[in-house]
Design a protein around this motif. Structure first.
Motif, PDB file in Angstrom:
ATOM      1  N   THR A  92      -8.213 -36.380 -24.871  1.00  0.00           N
ATOM      2  CA  THR A  92      -7.146 -35.487 -24.387  1.00  0.00           C
ATOM      3  C   THR A  92      -6.113 -35.192 -25.406  1.00  0.00           C
ATOM      4  OG1 THR A  92      -7.681 -36.387 -22.279  1.00  0.00           O
ATOM      5  CG2 THR A  92      -5.470 -35.413 -22.287  1.00  0.00           C
ATOM      6  N   LEU A 109     -10.548 -28.330 -21.162  1.00  0.00           N
ATOM      7  CA  LEU A 109      -9.726 -29.168 -20.540  1.00  0.00           C
ATOM      8  C   LEU A 109      -9.845 -28.936 -18.988  1.00  0.00           C
ATOM      9  CD1 LEU A 109      -7.456 -30.542 -22.010  1.00  0.00           C
ATOM     10  CD2 LEU A 109      -6.018 -28.864 -21.499  1.00  0.00           C
ATOM     11  N   SER A 122     -10.923 -32.023 -16.577  1.00  0.00           N
ATOM     12  CA  SER A 122      -9.999 -32.724 -15.519  1.00  0.00           C
ATOM     13  C   SER A 122      -9.824 -31.809 -14.349  1.00  0.00           C
ATOM     14  CB  SER A 122      -8.571 -33.012 -16.044  1.00  0.00           C
ATOM     15  OG  SER A 122      -8.097 -31.876 -17.077  1.00  0.00           O
TER      16      SER A 122
END
Ligand code: HEM
Ligand SMILES: [Cu+2]
Ligand SMILES: [Cu+2]
Lengths: 344, 598
Positions: free
Chosen positions: B184, B250, B254
């Motif tokens: 991340t 990303l 998530s």
């Protein structure tokens, strides 16, 4: 070798140190004067013209020396028909680039020496020369055109193979951090499979309702292949991307989750034959002498399948042995294996 | 428009003396391109030390896999409990090493430093088109560096999926520890980095197009500026694509989307994702990734053109061909990305197309190499350390470029893809060439940056040892690769067939350590000279370009009074009939001078 290296390092370190000391003296004496022109003196140009040339030639000699010294490790003996084609392309390409390398580097570094700015040297004003420039545009273009054409034909023939015989269909299945293989069985058709169907002993997720899959044979640890029969590999991955790399067959293909990829080749030497190839014998003898020094078991030649796409912590140890044998040996090995239906 | 901006900034320069100069707006939130350039350089050097240090740690592991090194424990703590590295940490080090070297050192550190320093000074502008955006560009870069460094300390370790961070490995925390919070942070850091690059690049483009001084036509631009200009265009066109790749990753990480994920079983669990493809990521990544190697290389080539011409005391040979080949390389670099993906299962026909376009790049590259060599021919070579590094660049560019002909040929790439042969190739052609170019730039423009001279004999020693160890590290790697050794292997002891490569691995590591030590000479020279070096004269290398007409002591606005006007191209070295062996661009063409078409 090691001692030579260490001596070289020490000598270089001493030279560096001596330089540092000298520098301080020189820089102190220089600090006062402030000249407009800070180019190196004739003496410096003279020294570094020679040193530059020497360094260039040192590298040039190292390149040649290492080819003789380490050339024997290059390209493990090829054991597939396709490998023979790519090897030939490889040697031709190597000869071309080796030739260019061996010519251009000395010219470059010779010029450093030849035109170093010593006393009395004058540069010649020249802006461009259309003829020269045309020459070194056209010649590389022609050479490249040949290499490109040859390369494209080789690639196309490997990727779109046209076998006389029906190839043996084998699936290679990759997961963190091991390989499994699935032979297509009597019908030579692989049954449908998906990771969603993985359950208990069905570790590859073969669909039990697909009749094509019932005779499939799943093996781990060791894959056997018959010699001189084309093999069409299908690749799947369970978790992340892996890459099936079989250096002796000059074969590689990524295993991509969610898709099936493929690659085909024809093994042309059995494991037993490979063990008799003089170059292989020499390499194995050398390896075994090293292993003895390290106190490890002697090693016998085997084909291997390696993982060649970063896939996690044990990526470096994701291997499977491949045994190439005669048709009869292969068939009797095949008989001993259990089919998918039997394993359910 | 251009004129207005110019007037505005001229006005600004006059007014400048009334400004109150504080520590903060002079050194930290500076909008002066010369200060920003130094900020980029120093951040780049610090990142370079980290990146190089990492490579030394993992070289220890590769050469002596079963020895225990207390130093590993010192640096890696729990990742090397008894002095032996953890395989996850190995991958993390390789990943961050690659990321730092490619993006932080050789993109921001190189372009950021020299585009900033040289564009305004060489085109004759008071500053960048927007000083404020320029400042933002640096601070985005700085923040991005900080985030990347912080990611080294998260409990699961930093990103470890390789600098290319292919999903699903990078998308699923269950796949490896580094794909948790480390990844991340990696993505956050790269997002900031992309913002920084774009802000910088837009500024460079606008400045080159709009703020050139009177007489500075495009064909009178030094080749440095051409290179920076084209590099900036490459960046603007390709970084957004990387951004989209990162953004989708990303989302997959998530928000449960399936751009790159399909049919996966990991950690004993089948994921619900279907329909995505990791190959899509690879296409997006390499659409940036290949231009990126030219984003790294072109500035180094531009610097080399300038340094070689100045120090050969000769015009660069074939100026127009050089500009043409920069443009050609830049264009081709957008249509070759597939050569990184020959064995991903792409349609074989596509493979032939990418082989064709890739090998075409060899033509403009060959033209450049021959033109450099011919520039030396019949010159009067001033062998400064900068010149030696530039010559080193020509050497590595040839050596590494040649092996590209093997890798670009799909049929051959089947066997060498992802082996050490690739590691050898890209380090030589991109890593070494760009690092040599960066050193050349530093040695050459140090007087311009810091108003002081570097210590030349130290520079020589630095060059000699760096050149030897650079080839000593990367040349032998060709043999490893051709013997079949895959890259990103924590150790190669698991395959007896590689046991005979131990020697080579040790030699590589010894040279790596030697090369690392040589950089101490450079660091000392750099910092010592920046603070206490001999004061620089106006034009130490007797150069033609505009930056050497600005006063040694930096002033905001670059030139007191009028910006000089340009009357000729920058390469009138040893022009017949001239009094000295250089004729600065500001000297008007005399009536009896031969016209050169520039
Ligand atoms: C200080 C000298 C350097 C040494 C000793 C070194 C060594 C290495 C080695 C051995 C690897 C491969 C490790 C593996 O695949 O397992 C590697 C990877 C890499 N290096 Fe370097 N390197 C150095 C400098 C550089 C420079 C200047 C660059 C800039 C282009 C660079 C960029 C990379 C990249 C992009 C990778 C690939 C990372 C990955 O696989 O994800 N390195 N380096
Ligand atoms: Cu794997
Ligand atoms: Cu590329």
């Amino acid at each position: 070798m090691m001692t030579l290296l260490i001596t070289a390092v020490v000598v270089l370190a001493i030279i560096a140190l001596a330089q540092v000391v000298r520098i301080f003296e020189i820089s102190n004496s220089m600090r006062e004067q402030k000249e407009e022109d800070n180019r190196p003196s004739h003496k410096e140009n003279d020294s570094y013209g020679k040193i530059g040339f020497a360094l260039g030639m040192l590298f040039w000699l190292f390149a040649i020396w290492s080819t003789f010294k380490w050339g024997k490790y290059l390209l493990p003996v090829s054991a597939s028909n396709e490998g023979l084609d790519t090897d030939q392309l490889m040697w031709i390409t190597m000869a071309v680039i080796g030739f260019v390398f061996l010519i251009t580097q000395p010219i470059l570094f010779y010029f450093v020496y030849r035109y170093r700015g010593i006393k009395g040297r004058k540069a010649t004003y020249m802006e461009h020369d259309n003829k020269l420039e045309a020459i070194w545009t056209v010649i590389p273009t022609i050479v490249l055109a040949i290499i490109i054409t040859y390369g494209i034909f080789t690639w196309s023939s490997i990727m779109n193979p046209d076998f006389e015989e029906e190839p043996l269909v084998v699936e290679l299945y990759a997961k963190q951090f091991s390989w499994q293989a699935r032979l297509a069985g009597d019908d030579n058709i692989l049954g449908y499979a998906n990771v969603r169907l993985i359950e208990g002993a069905n570790t590859l997720g073969v669909d039990p309702n697909d009749l094509n899959g019932l005779d499939d044979i799943i093996v781990s640890g060791e894959l056997h292949l018959p010699v001189n029969r084309p093999v069409l590999f299908k690749f799947r991955a369970q978790d992340v991307i892996h890459s099936a790399y079989m250096p002796h067959f000059r074969a590689q293909m990524n295993c991509v989750p969610g898709t099936v990829t493929q690659f085909a080749f024809t093994p042309n030497k059995t494991t037993a034959e490979m063990r008799q190839v003089p170059k292989v014998i020499n390499q194995i003898d050398h390896i075994n002498s090293l292993r003895e020094e390290m106190g490890e078991e002697p090693y016998e030649f085997d084909f291997v399948l390696l993982c060649n796409k970063i896939c996690g912590s044990a990526h470096y140890n994701m291997q499977m042995k491949i045994v190439v044998e005669t048709e009869e040996e292969f068939n009797s090995w095949l008989k001993e294996q259990t089919t998918f239906a039997e394993s359910l | 428009m251009a004129a207005e901006v110019q007037n505005a900034s001229e006005h600004h320069a006059e007014e400048h003396h009334h400004h109150h100069e504080t520590f903060w707006n002079k050194y930290v939130f500076s909008i002066d391109h010369k200060m920003i350039s130094k900020q980029f350089l120093i951040t780049g050097i610090v990142m370079g030390i980290i990146g190089m240090g990492m490579s030394l740690l993992f070289r220890l592991q590769l050469a002596w896999p079963d020895k225990s090194f207390p130093i590993l424990n010192t640096f890696l703590g729990k990742w090397a409990e008894d002095g032996v590295m953890d395989p996850n940490m190995y991958l993390a080090l390789v990943t961050i090493h690659g990321t730092i070297m490619v993006f932080f050192v050789l993109t921001a550190g190189l372009s950021g430093t020299f585009s900033n320093l040289l564009i305004p000074l060489q085109v004759g502008a008071r500053d960048m088109a927007s000083g404020f955006i320029n400042m933002l560009s640096y601070w985005f870069f700085f923040t991005s560096s900080v985030v990347m460094v912080v990611s080294l300390f998260v409990p699961d370790g930093p990103a470890a999926a390789g600098w290319t961070i292919y999903p699903p490995l990078s998308a699923l925390p269950a796949a490896m520890p580094g794909s948790g919070s480390g990844m991340t942070l990696w993505l956050v850091s790269m997002t900031l980095f992309i913002a920084s690059s774009l802000l910088g690049a837009l500024n460079y483009i606008v400045t080159v197009l709009n703020l050139r001084t009177k007489g500075m036509s495009m064909t009178r631009l030094p080749l440095t500026i051409w290179a920076f200009f084209v590099t900036a265009i490459l960046g603007v066109l390709s970084f957004p694509v990387l951004f989209s790749a990162a953004l989708l990753l990303l989302f997959d990480r998530s928000m449960g989307t399936s751009f790159y994920l399909s049919d996966i079983l990991i950690g004993g669990e089948v994921l619900s994702n279907t329909g995505g493809s990791p190959i899509l990521y690879e296409h997006l990544f390499w659409f940036l990734g290949h231009p990126e190697v030219y984003i790294i290389l072109l500035p180094a080539l531009g610097i080399t053109s300038e340094v070689i011409a100045t120090n050969s005391r000769k015009p660069i040979f074939g100026y127009r061909a050089m500009v043409g080949s920069i443009l050609m390389i830049a264009f081709l670099s957008f249509i070759v990305w597939g050569h990184h993906m020959f064995v991903t299962g792409m349609n074989p026909f596509l493979g032939t197309v990418f082989t064709f376009t890739t090998l075409l790049i060899a033509i403009p590259s060959a033209v450049k190499a021959f033109n450099y060599i011919t520039t030396l021919w019949k010159g009067n070579l001033q062998l400064t350390p900068a010149m030696l590094f530039s010559i080193g660049l020509v050497s590595t560019f040839i050596t590494g470029g040649l092996t590209g002909i093997i890798l670009g040929d799909s049929a051959l790439d089947i066997n060498v893809h992802d082996t050490y042969f690739v590691v050898a190739h890209f380090h030589i052609v991109m890593g070494l060439s760009a690092i040599f170019g960066m050193f050349a730039g530093i040695y050459h423009w140090f007087p311009r940056m810091f108003g002081r001279m570097m210590i030349r004999p130290l520079g020589y020693a630095h060059f000699v040892i760096t050149f030897i160890s650079a080839y000593g590290v990367f040349y032998p790697m060709h043999f490893l690769g051709l013997a079949g050794l895959p890259r990103r292997y924590f150790t190669n002891t698991e395959f007896p067939m590689f046991d005979n490569l131990v020697d080579i691995n040790i030699i590589i590591s010894v040279f790596a350590i030697l090369g690392g030590l040589a950089q101490i000479l450079f660091l000392f020279n750099f910092f010592y000279s920046a603070l206490r070096g001999k004061r620089a004269p106006q034009n130490p290398w007797r150069s033609n370009t505009l930056e050497w007409t600005a006063p040694v002591k930096h002033l905001h606005g670059n030139w007191p009074g009028e910006i000089p006007e340009v009357h000729r191209w920058p390469y009138d070295y040893s022009k017949p009939g001239a009094k000295e062996d250089f004729v600065p661009q500001t000297v008007p063409i005399s009536p009896d001078e031969e016209a050169t078409g520039h």
